[in-house]
Design an enzyme around this catalytic site. Structure first.
Site, PDB file in Angstrom:
ATOM      1  N   LYS A 223      -7.490   1.642  -2.949  1.00  0.00           N
ATOM      2  CA  LYS A 223      -7.165   1.258  -1.565  1.00  0.00           C
ATOM      3  C   LYS A 223      -7.340   2.454  -0.630  1.00  0.00           C
ATOM      4  O   LYS A 223      -7.801   2.299   0.505  1.00  0.00           O
ATOM      5  CB  LYS A 223      -5.733   0.725  -1.492  1.00  0.00           C
ATOM      6  CG  LYS A 223      -5.254   0.309  -0.095  1.00  0.00           C
ATOM      7  CD  LYS A 223      -5.971  -0.929   0.430  1.00  0.00           C
ATOM      8  CE  LYS A 223      -5.605  -1.254   1.877  1.00  0.00           C
ATOM      9  NZ  LYS A 223      -4.325  -1.935   2.036  1.00  0.00           N
TER      10      LYS A 223
ATOM     11  N   LYS B 193       0.032   5.388   8.402  1.00  0.00           N
ATOM     12  CA  LYS B 193       0.845   5.475   7.182  1.00  0.00           C
ATOM     13  C   LYS B 193      -0.077   5.582   5.966  1.00  0.00           C
ATOM     14  O   LYS B 193       0.113   6.434   5.094  1.00  0.00           O
ATOM     15  CB  LYS B 193       1.753   4.233   7.094  1.00  0.00           C
ATOM     16  CG  LYS B 193       2.744   4.245   5.949  1.00  0.00           C
ATOM     17  CD  LYS B 193       2.243   3.527   4.697  1.00  0.00           C
ATOM     18  CE  LYS B 193       2.234   2.014   4.856  1.00  0.00           C
ATOM     19  NZ  LYS B 193       1.778   1.327   3.616  1.00  0.00           N
TER      20      LYS B 193
ATOM     21  N   THR C 161       0.875  -1.165   0.000  1.00  0.00           N
ATOM     22  CA  THR C 161       0.000   0.000   0.000  1.00  0.00           C
ATOM     23  C   THR C 161       0.911   1.212   0.000  1.00  0.00           C
ATOM     24  O   THR C 161       1.606   1.488   0.981  1.00  0.00           O
ATOM     25  CB  THR C 161      -0.933   0.005   1.221  1.00  0.00           C
ATOM     26  OG1 THR C 161      -1.835  -1.104   1.112  1.00  0.00           O
ATOM     27  CG2 THR C 161      -1.763   1.294   1.267  1.00  0.00           C
TER      28      THR C 161
END
Lengths: 295, 295
Positions: A172, A240, A97
């Site tokens: 995502k 993050k 990701t």
């Protein structure tokens, strides 16, 4: 069956690489900490290499699942990175990701050298990686995706090409934005139910039949009420991911006020020592403040 | 079959009273605007009365579904209210989404006079009221609930006694708290997907298989993307319900930061003229700001 290198044997990559081997692919692994790679080879077979460059040499596919943009650049375009040996016609599949920026950048570098690049972040967590039931959101060129799809099928219950390079990462991001505010709302609901003297399990049984229902409500309310967070998707990782969302939103102009608020709450969970707790630990923060109240 | 009065023929009460009559109960209705009661009698049968007191006389059950605490006090303990004629042994069932305070107050008044009172707010909206598939969250005494349950079964797919007087209202509050932050998160996700140039329908198809899934995502994403809000549960009503939640939270000490933020966003939706829009119109506010941005 194909020759595949897998870079990054973390909680996700370790079982994913295992699924590739079990499907009959010829798998070569690389991991920053070499002992982990040796353990993987001892458990599954295949072989390991000391650098991404050595692992990628002669492969039809190179798959990565590392921590963040910086790690991804290191194993691709960094010194002794996979792009130094990746063959023309080979395809790099990235499950990290990461930002859409780095996906577009690596896609451009790969294409210029006659190679393919597919950004392919996953959802489904450690459990999905272990059971081979991940959902994979892809960005890139249609012909590259068509070749990558049978490879990632080893650990996917679903995969889909969402658009050009970076589109997997952007998808995502939507997923993480939807989850963050949803989990906070659920935490507030459960916290309120406890403070109000209700039986929270009974409340969830009733309201999960209607418009408040969510996967998080059904799958996380018991552990949230029990204060169990030692599993799942860590707060540090979510922060993050959210940082990537906010960075992208600065470019595309989207407004994310609830996600921004929840990110600050996650900072407070980190301050409580919960950086490695599951994202559902937002309720721990509410309960911690509650415990400080004067009677 | 029982003698039942129904007070309040709004978008919820009108079809709910109809279900009672269709199940064979002998139904007498009252509505503040008498023309609506006349329309109901013309459509379903039964009879209507000019005041709650007249409607409640001689009934085994009196059911209410009105707007708020003030309306509820008016039809119960107000002049010509139902409590003036409610017989000993009769049960008052209140479907209004109101405070736990008023539920406990009316329960105490009823009990002191040998009558029953069950707070019984519903979820499922206008569609659930029309199809007779509401979820009913109840508070009160077990014996009163046991007698009320077969009556509300006329329009319920599920009902449950959650605890003592007020517990139905508190459970409904948990429901609204969970929904408000969840819908905002979904709105931010869809808004981001549009700004990022993704196909938002494709994104939802993929992420609704995983941890971001919710009833709202599955049932509201299409209308949210289309900007259609002329249906469903109105922003004005949600703000009324959230005000009750915040008032209760001041007493029980619960912290509701995301719900409080979303309540302010709903105030902005009202300012955009959306007071009667569905609660999913939170995305309209994000899109409205987006439209003001310099290119």
């Amino acid at each position: 069956m194909a020759k595949v290198a897998f870079l990054g044997l973390g909680v996700m990559g370790y079982p994913m690489a295992g699924h590739l081997l079990k499907k009959g692919h010829e798998v070569t692994v690389y991991n920053r900490t070499a002992a982990k790679a040796a353990k993987w080879v001892a458990e599954f077979g295949g072989s390991s290499k000391a650098t991404p460059r050595e692992a990628a040499a002669g492969q039809a596919f190179v798959v990565a699942c590392v921590g963040n943009d910086e790690d991804l650049r290191a194993v691709t375009i960094g010194p002794r990175g996979a792009f130094e040996s990746l063959e023309a016609g080979a395809i790099f599949i990235d499950h990290t990701t990461a930002s859409a920026i780095v996906a577009r950048e690596l896609h451009a570098v790969a294409k210029a050298a006659g190679k393919g690049f597919v950004d392919a972040p996953v959802s489904g967590g450690q459990a999905g990686a272990e059971s081979g039931a991940l959902t994979i959101m892809c960005g890139g060129d249609a012909d590259d995706y068509a070749r990558a799809e049978p490879i990632v099928a080893a650990y996917a219950k679903a995969s889909r090409l969402m658009g050009p390079a970076g589109s997997g990462q952007l998808t995502k991001m939507v997923n993480q934005i939807c989850i963050s505010g949803l989990v906070q709302a659920l935490a507030e609901g459960l916290h309120f139910a406890k403070r109000a003297g209700l039986d929270p399990d009974a409340v969830i049984e009733v309201i999960s039949k209607g418009a408040a229902q969510s996967w998080q409500m059904e799958n996380r309310h018991k552990t949230m009420l029990a204060g169990e967070f030692d599993f799942g998707f860590a707060v540090n990782w979510m922060r993050k991911d959210l940082a990537i969302c906010f960075d992208e939103a600065r470019r595309n102009g989207a407004s994310l006020p609830a996600a921004a608020l929840v990110d600050q709450f996650y900072a407070e969970v980190q301050a409580l020592g919960g950086g490695r707790w599951d994202t559902s630990s937002l309720i721990a923060r509410l309960e911690a403040f509650s415990a400080l109240q004067k009677p």
